[in-house]
Motif scaffolding. Structure first.
Motif, PDB file in Angstrom:
ATOM      1  N   SER A   1       0.934  -1.054  -0.064  1.00  0.00           N
ATOM      2  CA  SER A   1       0.033   0.092   0.029  1.00  0.00           C
ATOM      3  C   SER A   1       0.938   1.268  -0.106  1.00  0.00           C
ATOM      4  O   SER A   1       2.027   1.255   0.324  1.00  0.00           O
ATOM      5  CB  SER A   1      -0.984  -0.010   1.361  1.00  0.00           C
ATOM      6  OG  SER A   1      -1.905  -1.001   1.186  1.00  0.00           O
ATOM      7  N   ALA A   2       0.228   2.248  -0.541  1.00  0.00           N
ATOM      8  CA  ALA A   2       1.152   3.515  -0.780  1.00  0.00           C
ATOM      9  C   ALA A   2       0.150   4.679  -0.420  1.00  0.00           C
ATOM     10  O   ALA A   2      -1.099   4.641  -0.490  1.00  0.00           O
ATOM     11  CB  ALA A   2       1.711   3.546  -1.939  1.00  0.00           C
ATOM     12  N   ALA A   3       0.603   5.820   0.300  1.00  0.00           N
ATOM     13  CA  ALA A   3       0.105   6.793   0.413  1.00  0.00           C
ATOM     14  C   ALA A   3       0.488   8.287  -0.004  1.00  0.00           C
ATOM     15  O   ALA A   3       1.742   8.652   0.257  1.00  0.00           O
ATOM     16  CB  ALA A   3      -0.336   7.156   1.911  1.00  0.00           C
TER      17      ALA A   3
ATOM     18  N   VAL B   1       5.556   4.549   1.124  1.00  0.00           N
ATOM     19  CA  VAL B   1       5.330   3.309   0.598  1.00  0.00           C
ATOM     20  C   VAL B   1       5.487   2.206   1.684  1.00  0.00           C
ATOM     21  O   VAL B   1       6.510   2.150   2.248  1.00  0.00           O
ATOM     22  CB  VAL B   1       6.176   3.028  -0.742  1.00  0.00           C
ATOM     23  CG1 VAL B   1       5.570   1.626  -1.226  1.00  0.00           C
ATOM     24  CG2 VAL B   1       5.993   4.024  -1.686  1.00  0.00           C
ATOM     25  N   ALA B   2       4.500   1.413   2.045  1.00  0.00           N
ATOM     26  CA  ALA B   2       4.579   0.352   3.055  1.00  0.00           C
ATOM     27  C   ALA B   2       5.267  -0.932   2.062  1.00  0.00           C
ATOM     28  O   ALA B   2       4.492  -1.271   1.076  1.00  0.00           O
ATOM     29  CB  ALA B   2       3.408  -0.006   3.493  1.00  0.00           C
ATOM     30  N   ASN B   3       6.320  -1.481   2.849  1.00  0.00           N
ATOM     31  CA  ASN B   3       7.095  -2.551   1.801  1.00  0.00           C
ATOM     32  C   ASN B   3       6.788  -3.879   2.856  1.00  0.00           C
ATOM     33  O   ASN B   3       6.568  -3.867   4.136  1.00  0.00           O
ATOM     34  CB  ASN B   3       8.271  -2.274   1.796  1.00  0.00           C
ATOM     35  CG  ASN B   3       8.600  -1.320   0.800  1.00  0.00           C
ATOM     36  OD1 ASN B   3       7.988  -0.975  -0.012  1.00  0.00           O
ATOM     37  ND2 ASN B   3       9.420  -0.373   1.190  1.00  0.00           N
ATOM     38  N   TYR B   4       6.457  -4.888   2.189  1.00  0.00           N
ATOM     39  CA  TYR B   4       6.138  -6.373   2.924  1.00  0.00           C
ATOM     40  C   TYR B   4       7.092  -6.998   3.509  1.00  0.00           C
ATOM     41  O   TYR B   4       7.629  -7.037   4.646  1.00  0.00           O
ATOM     42  CB  TYR B   4       4.977  -6.930   2.078  1.00  0.00           C
ATOM     43  CG  TYR B   4       4.298  -8.175   2.640  1.00  0.00           C
ATOM     44  CD1 TYR B   4       3.847  -7.904   4.214  1.00  0.00           C
ATOM     45  CD2 TYR B   4       3.817  -9.310   2.029  1.00  0.00           C
ATOM     46  CE1 TYR B   4       3.100  -9.072   4.394  1.00  0.00           C
ATOM     47  CE2 TYR B   4       3.151 -10.138   2.617  1.00  0.00           C
ATOM     48  CZ  TYR B   4       2.702 -10.102   4.011  1.00  0.00           C
ATOM     49  OH  TYR B   4       1.946 -11.092   4.517  1.00  0.00           O
ATOM     50  N   VAL B   5       7.744  -7.996   2.702  1.00  0.00           N
ATOM     51  CA  VAL B   5       8.942  -8.818   3.335  1.00  0.00           C
ATOM     52  C   VAL B   5       9.961  -8.998   2.175  1.00  0.00           C
ATOM     53  O   VAL B   5       9.665  -8.477   1.007  1.00  0.00           O
ATOM     54  CB  VAL B   5       8.318 -10.396   3.341  1.00  0.00           C
ATOM     55  CG1 VAL B   5       7.261 -10.552   4.655  1.00  0.00           C
ATOM     56  CG2 VAL B   5       7.981 -11.091   2.315  1.00  0.00           C
TER      57      VAL B   5
ATOM     58  N   THR C   1      10.838  -5.828   6.447  1.00  0.00           N
ATOM     59  CA  THR C   1      11.754  -4.573   5.702  1.00  0.00           C
ATOM     60  C   THR C   1      11.302  -3.372   6.201  1.00  0.00           C
ATOM     61  O   THR C   1      10.339  -3.288   6.941  1.00  0.00           O
ATOM     62  CB  THR C   1      11.532  -4.934   4.329  1.00  0.00           C
ATOM     63  OG1 THR C   1      12.449  -3.949   3.533  1.00  0.00           O
ATOM     64  CG2 THR C   1      10.308  -4.601   3.940  1.00  0.00           C
ATOM     65  N   ARG C   2      12.128  -2.411   5.667  1.00  0.00           N
ATOM     66  CA  ARG C   2      11.921  -0.873   6.010  1.00  0.00           C
ATOM     67  C   ARG C   2      10.995  -0.351   5.019  1.00  0.00           C
ATOM     68  O   ARG C   2      11.135  -0.559   3.726  1.00  0.00           O
ATOM     69  CB  ARG C   2      13.264  -0.250   6.074  1.00  0.00           C
ATOM     70  CG  ARG C   2      12.911   1.394   6.090  1.00  0.00           C
ATOM     71  CD  ARG C   2      14.389   2.211   5.992  1.00  0.00           C
ATOM     72  NE  ARG C   2      15.130   1.972   4.926  1.00  0.00           N
ATOM     73  CZ  ARG C   2      14.822   2.344   3.528  1.00  0.00           C
ATOM     74  NH1 ARG C   2      13.797   3.001   3.275  1.00  0.00           N
ATOM     75  NH2 ARG C   2      15.719   2.140   2.710  1.00  0.00           N
TER      76      ARG C   2
ATOM     77  N   LEU D   1       1.588  -3.878   5.213  1.00  0.00           N
ATOM     78  CA  LEU D   1       0.560  -4.103   4.212  1.00  0.00           C
ATOM     79  C   LEU D   1      -0.332  -2.904   4.125  1.00  0.00           C
ATOM     80  O   LEU D   1      -0.923  -2.780   2.925  1.00  0.00           O
ATOM     81  CB  LEU D   1      -0.303  -5.344   4.681  1.00  0.00           C
ATOM     82  CG  LEU D   1       0.388  -6.845   4.541  1.00  0.00           C
ATOM     83  CD1 LEU D   1      -0.484  -7.975   4.963  1.00  0.00           C
ATOM     84  CD2 LEU D   1       0.964  -6.811   3.063  1.00  0.00           C
ATOM     85  N   GLY D   2      -0.729  -2.047   5.297  1.00  0.00           N
ATOM     86  CA  GLY D   2      -1.905  -1.013   5.027  1.00  0.00           C
ATOM     87  C   GLY D   2      -0.932   0.136   5.601  1.00  0.00           C
ATOM     88  O   GLY D   2      -0.115   0.271   6.607  1.00  0.00           O
ATOM     89  N   VAL D   3      -1.321   1.468   4.870  1.00  0.00           N
ATOM     90  CA  VAL D   3      -0.878   2.524   5.505  1.00  0.00           C
ATOM     91  C   VAL D   3      -1.903   3.709   5.351  1.00  0.00           C
ATOM     92  O   VAL D   3      -2.395   3.744   4.320  1.00  0.00           O
ATOM     93  CB  VAL D   3       0.581   2.925   4.610  1.00  0.00           C
ATOM     94  CG1 VAL D   3       0.225   3.007   3.092  1.00  0.00           C
ATOM     95  CG2 VAL D   3       1.146   4.083   5.359  1.00  0.00           C
ATOM     96  N   VAL D   4      -1.747   4.781   6.281  1.00  0.00           N
ATOM     97  CA  VAL D   4      -2.577   5.691   6.310  1.00  0.00           C
ATOM     98  C   VAL D   4      -2.104   7.039   6.925  1.00  0.00           C
ATOM     99  O   VAL D   4      -1.564   6.933   8.120  1.00  0.00           O
ATOM    100  CB  VAL D   4      -4.074   5.431   6.781  1.00  0.00           C
ATOM    101  CG1 VAL D   4      -4.117   5.193   8.204  1.00  0.00           C
ATOM    102  CG2 VAL D   4      -5.152   6.639   6.522  1.00  0.00           C
ATOM    103  N   PRO D   5      -2.206   8.255   6.425  1.00  0.00           N
ATOM    104  CA  PRO D   5      -1.671   9.363   7.168  1.00  0.00           C
ATOM    105  C   PRO D   5      -2.652   9.937   7.958  1.00  0.00           C
ATOM    106  O   PRO D   5      -4.052   9.722   7.565  1.00  0.00           O
ATOM    107  CB  PRO D   5      -1.326  10.083   5.972  1.00  0.00           C
ATOM    108  CG  PRO D   5      -1.593   9.507   4.626  1.00  0.00           C
ATOM    109  CD  PRO D   5      -2.415   8.639   4.940  1.00  0.00           C
TER     110      PRO D   5
END
Length: 564
Positions: A176-178, A192-196, A225-226, A255-259
């Motif tokens: 996911s990205a925001a 950007v949210a990164n997974y594995v 991961t970062r 997996l999920g991201v929100v500002p």
């Protein structure tokens, strides 16, 4: 198997039957009696004919089970919401059928215009984020992938691959990205949210409890991961400032991201939902520096101190008390979780809101809060779909398929918020199941209510047209910066009669998807005009109105009056 959603076939053991199917679930799980349908599925009828592909043949490689997403945007500036659908494909044979763009011809009738509009991204896609990357007033599309991400710049309704010149092709597995403006400098940065850390060479063989091969847990890979933060340098160019921003202090399976401005200090923070690891609350320290305060703030783990399998996420003011709460969807046997915000400190308030028990049998991914019946209370739609074979089969042909869920927002006698599950499940005439992932919400047919687009992993896309028969009044707001871009992060107070509603201009949230950034507010039976106060990022608040209801308005920064 590729195909449309199927009617629910309840094959559960007797002990699980009430939780799995039918109106009888009302008493034990908090759902309300079966009602008139709220939605009608109309994707193919309206020309939104598309199938998500997770693999040409299943290899049980981990990324196969995680895609895909959807974005809602006005591609050509005609005022109607178009649809961008993110394709995955085949990890072993990349370069097949790519993502697609569907133009809204009016009334939520769609035509595939990918060949003339571009955007045919052929990477192994996960999701997307729609936002104005270059400040020209239209919406661009950032696509997260297994491998280098991509930025498709919108040039007059044509999407052009601008990844290399923008500098945003991070090779990590993005989910996911925001788009957001945490430094309030007037342009949009990108989180950007990164997974594995995954590759085909690192793939493992895992088995289900029933003995057959199945998809692995992220913990099997032991490779968190970062996340990535890009600073917008202007002219559509970006710099990766992740390390300088402090994001290297905490790794996760994002997996999920929100500002959101969670402590109300005027700066945008970022919340990341991690899969089977503590969540992160990146609090904005100024100058694009962040510190993870999730554990101290009470939203890293649930009330039992357990890290859950975070998938989708939303930042929403559930109780209309002026601050942003957090909602996260989770794996089956875990509740979806609502963290109530109390002056920047969070408490797990899932149980009192009625959102716990009904979510236990399912794995939640995408979601949308919206006042679907326009009664003045936020409702909730959750997209479900398993990542390992279900013990309880909801569809004999697909062991990962699960029914979606719709929760009606209500108020108790004391005015407290509460949710009740609507039956049939998902708010449609017949219970329907699939392996749902991304979900995006917006008024696609311009009739004043909220519709939904849902991407199914390995199946056809769904378009849920809102057909609720008893709807109240409403108002819609396009809240814009002077250059015409959506004022993402701005807080909006709407006063209607004796009530005040709190909304945020936001497109991020859900899972791997991008909502319509326009503000929609149901008003119930109150027909009086609405007064709006917009709290802009980096600029003084402004007052607009009184505004007539049951229509949409454009509120541009610099055209309002000082608040009273």
């Amino acid at each position: 198997m590729l195909g449309a959603r199927r009617f629910v076939r309840c094959l559960a053991p007797a002990a699980l039957a009430l939780a799995a199917c039918g109106p009888e679930a009302g008493a034990p799980d908090g759902s309300v009696p079966a009602s008139t349908p709220w939605f009608r599925e109309v994707a193919r009828e309206r020309g939104l004919d598309w199938v998500h592909v997770r693999a040409r043949e299943p290899r049980y490689w981990f990324p196969e089970i995680m895609g895909g997403g959807v974005g809602l945007l006005d591609l050509d500036g005609d005022g109607r919401l178009d649809v961008y659908l993110v394709q995955s494909g085949d990890l072993a044979a990349p370069g097949g059928a790519g993502s697609r763009v569907f133009h809204n011809e009016g009334g939520a009738r769609f035509v595939d215009v990918t060949e003339r509009s571009g955007g045919n991204d052929t990477g192994y896609g996960m999701g997307c984020a729609c936002g104005d990357a270059d400040g020209d007033g239209d919406s661009d599309v950032f696509v997260t992938r297994v491998g280098p991400d991509a930025l498709w710049r919108n040039d007059g309704g044509v999407l052009r691959d601008a990844t290399a010149e923008a500098g945003v092709g991070d090779p990590a597995w993005g989910t996911s990205a925001a788009w957001l403006d945490p430094d309030a400098d007037g342009d949009l940065d990108l989180f950007v949210a990164n997974y594995v850390r995954w590759s085909a060479a690192s793939e493992l063989t895992c088995r289900s409890p029933q003995g057959g091969q199945d998809y692995c847990s992220p913990l099997n890979y032991d490779a968190p991961t970062r996340d990535t933060l890009y600073r917008n340098d202007g002219a559509g160019r970006f710099t990766d400032v992740s390390e300088a921003a402090g994001l290297g202090a905490a790794f996760g399976n994002g997996l999920g991201v929100v500002p959101g401005d969670f402590d109300e200090d005027g700066r945008l923070d970022v919340y990341v939902a991690n899969d089977m690891m503590p969540n992160q609350l990146w609090m904005n320290q100024g100058e694009l520096v962040f510190r993870d305060r999730a554990l101290l703030a009470g939203c890293a783990v649930n009330m039992d101190g357990t890290a859950q399998a975070g998938m989708g996420v939303a930042a929403i003011d559930v109780e209309d008390d002026g601050d942003l709460d957090l909602f996260v969807t989770h794996l089956r046997d875990e509740t979806n979780t609502l963290y109530r915000n109390e002056r920047g400190l969070f408490t797990d308030h899932t149980g009192p809101l009625g959102l716990g028990t009904p979510s236990l049998p399912f794995t939640g991914f995408g979601l949308a809060f919206g006042d679907f019946d326009r009664d003045g209370a936020l409702d909730l739609f959750v997209v479900n779909g398993a990542v390992t074979r279900n013990r309880t089969l909801y569809d004999a042909a697909d062991p990962y398929a699960e029914p979606d869920q719709l929760y009606r927002g209500t108020r108790t006698a004391t005015g407290a918020a509460r949710f009740e599950e609507v039956l049939p499940r998902g708010g449609v005439a017949e219970p329907r199941v699939a392996n749902g992932r991304g979900a995006a919400c917006g008024d696609l047919d311009d009739d004043g209510d909220l519709d939904l687009v849902v991407v199914e992993n390995g199946a056809r896309v769904s378009l849920f047209e809102n057909v609720h028969p008893a709807r109240g009044h409403w108002i819609g707001l396009s809240v814009l910066e002077p250059n015409g871009r959506a004022a993402l992060g701005a807080r909006v107070e709407l006063t209607s009669g004796a009530r005040t509603f709190h909304r945020t201009v936001e497109s991020a949230g859900s899972y791997a998807s991008s909502h319509d950034p326009r503000v929609h507010c149901g008003l119930g039976p109150d027909a009086s005009p609405v007064t709006v106060t917009v709290h802009w990022l980096g600029a003084p608040a402004e007052r607009f109105g009184p505004l007539p209801i049951d229509q949409r308005h454009v509120l541009k920064r610099g055209t309002g009056s000082p608040p009273r």
